[in-house]
Design a protein around this motif. Structure first.
Motif, mmCIF file in Angstrom:
data_model
loop_
_atom_site.group_PDB
_atom_site.id
_atom_site.type_symbol
_atom_site.label_atom_id
_atom_site.label_comp_id
_atom_site.label_asym_id
_atom_site.label_seq_id
_atom_site.Cartn_x
_atom_site.Cartn_y
_atom_site.Cartn_z
ATOM 1 N N UNK A 180 0.878 -0.966 0.039
ATOM 2 C CA UNK A 180 -0.032 -0.006 0.136
ATOM 3 C C UNK A 180 0.873 1.305 0.169
ATOM 4 N N UNK A 181 1.051 1.858 1.299
ATOM 5 C CA UNK A 181 1.753 2.999 1.253
ATOM 6 C C UNK A 181 3.419 2.657 1.302
ATOM 7 N N UNK A 182 3.704 1.330 1.828
ATOM 8 C CA UNK A 182 4.879 0.533 1.481
ATOM 9 C C UNK A 182 4.457 -0.846 1.772
ATOM 10 N N UNK A 183 5.537 -1.627 1.938
ATOM 11 C CA UNK A 183 5.312 -3.210 1.955
ATOM 12 C C UNK A 183 5.029 -3.747 3.313
ATOM 13 N N UNK A 184 4.304 -4.760 3.511
ATOM 14 C CA UNK A 184 3.918 -5.166 4.867
ATOM 15 C C UNK A 184 3.916 -6.690 4.615
ATOM 16 N N UNK A 185 4.296 -7.465 5.684
ATOM 17 C CA UNK A 185 4.097 -9.069 5.464
ATOM 18 C C UNK A 185 2.485 -9.464 6.187
ATOM 19 N N UNK A 186 1.703 -9.676 5.474
ATOM 20 C CA UNK A 186 0.607 -10.431 5.770
ATOM 21 C C UNK A 186 0.665 -11.824 5.912
ATOM 22 N N UNK A 187 0.093 -12.518 6.867
ATOM 23 C CA UNK A 187 0.189 -14.027 6.953
ATOM 24 C C UNK A 187 -1.089 -14.879 6.983
ATOM 25 N N UNK A 188 -1.237 -15.942 6.240
ATOM 26 C CA UNK A 188 -2.336 -17.101 6.546
ATOM 27 C C UNK A 188 -1.729 -17.932 7.355
ATOM 28 N N UNK A 189 -2.186 -18.511 8.406
ATOM 29 C CA UNK A 189 -2.014 -19.490 9.192
ATOM 30 C C UNK A 189 -2.883 -20.602 9.029
ATOM 31 N N UNK A 190 -2.547 -21.743 8.388
ATOM 32 C CA UNK A 190 -3.636 -22.629 7.852
ATOM 33 C C UNK A 190 -3.232 -24.074 8.549
ATOM 34 N N UNK A 191 -4.195 -24.737 9.305
ATOM 35 C CA UNK A 191 -3.991 -25.964 9.900
ATOM 36 C C UNK A 191 -4.329 -26.917 8.884
ATOM 37 N N UNK A 192 -3.166 -27.604 8.126
ATOM 38 C CA UNK A 192 -3.489 -28.535 7.084
ATOM 39 C C UNK A 192 -4.397 -29.450 7.340
ATOM 40 N N UNK A 193 -4.690 -30.141 8.396
ATOM 41 C CA UNK A 193 -5.882 -31.231 8.482
ATOM 42 C C UNK A 193 -7.064 -30.800 8.329
ATOM 43 N N UNK A 194 -7.263 -29.610 8.466
ATOM 44 C CA UNK A 194 -8.848 -29.152 8.553
ATOM 45 C C UNK A 194 -8.999 -27.995 7.413
ATOM 46 N N UNK A 195 -8.035 -27.378 6.920
ATOM 47 C CA UNK A 195 -8.103 -26.149 5.827
ATOM 48 C C UNK A 195 -8.666 -24.973 6.620
ATOM 49 N N UNK A 196 -8.718 -24.993 8.090
ATOM 50 C CA UNK A 196 -9.208 -23.713 8.787
ATOM 51 C C UNK A 196 -7.982 -22.877 9.322
ATOM 52 N N UNK A 197 -8.086 -21.756 9.439
ATOM 53 C CA UNK A 197 -6.918 -20.869 9.843
ATOM 54 C C UNK A 197 -7.198 -19.337 10.346
ATOM 55 N N UNK A 198 -6.274 -18.979 10.329
ATOM 56 C CA UNK A 198 -6.389 -17.277 10.923
ATOM 57 C C UNK A 198 -5.415 -16.409 9.741
ATOM 58 N N UNK A 199 -5.823 -15.191 9.592
ATOM 59 C CA UNK A 199 -5.355 -14.330 9.150
ATOM 60 C C UNK A 199 -4.539 -13.164 9.907
#
Ligand SMILES: [Zn+2]
Length: 218
Positions: free
Chosen positions: A9-28
């Motif tokens: 955006x104004x500069x760069x930032x690291x966004x992350x997904x963390x995904x539980x591979x067994x369920x395909x669910x996770x957090x942003x």
């Protein structure tokens, strides 16, 4: 698994997904910008994102939080000190970089809280309050996966900026030495603005400071 997404955006930032591979669910974690891209990735991969976690209230870490929250109908979580930043464009710095941004109605967290997937209590993060970069800075530590999202508290070979509102260099060093570098050496640290690193790797930089803190009795 961790999926880093550099967003710009104004500069760069690291966004992350963390995904539980067994369920395909996770957090942003820390959706800074490019909400459309983040939503496309979620749809394309078929992930179920249950929560948005913020490491702190600076605008480059939460600029896309409302867009994703509204599209998915999920909560935004941040430390209990977050309102000072999320509800104040001067403190979250957005006012200096274009459009003022506010994020309201956040679910607050305290040090020691656990954030888990709805159906997978073992897939969880511990909230570690690490004030110094901001008063609301937290790190999210997943013991099961041996990883920690550190926001702007510690980077690969560097520590966070302490010159913004609420910043305090000594508090940050104390947070890093007593709360982050005490995690297992192999813990992978994923930060807001650098490549990943490990606790063991970063300890090399903190020997003298850690010693100073101990000598000072802090
Ligand atoms: Zn920041």
């Amino acid at each position: 698994m961790v999926v880093p997404v550099p967003v710009k955006g104004y500069f760069e930032e690291n966004t992350y997904f963390w995904i539980d591979e067994d369920s395909g669910s996770g957090f942003l974690i820390d959706p800074g910008w490019e909400g459309d891209k983040l939503l496309r990735m979620i749809r394309y991969n078929g992930w179920t994102i249950e929560k948005i976690l913020l490491t702190h209230g600076h605008f480059d870490h939460m600029g896309a939080a409302d867009q994703v929250r509204e599209a998915l109908g999920i909560p935004v979580l941040a430390h209990e000190n977050c309102a000072a930043y999320l509800e104040n464009p001067k403190w979250n710095l957005s006012v200096f970089c274009g459009t003022p941004i506010l994020v309201k109605d956040v679910t607050t967290l305290e040090d020691g809280d656990t954030v888990a997937l709805d159906d997978r209590p073992d897939a969880s993060f511990r909230v570690i309050h690490t004030p110094g970069h901001t008063t609301d800075s937290v790190c999210y530590y997943c013991e099961r996966d041996g990883l920690c999202f550190t926001g702007d508290t510690i980077f690969r070979g560097a520590i966070g900026n302490d010159r913004f509102p609420g910043g305090d260099r000594n508090r940050m060093i104390r947070s890093i030495c007593t709360r982050i570098l005490t995690l297992p050496d192999e813990t992978v640290l994923w930060s807001g603005h650098s490549e990943e690193t490990t606790v063991g790797e970063e300890k090399r930089f903190f020997g003298p400071w850690g010693g100073w803190l101990r000598a000072d009795g802090d």
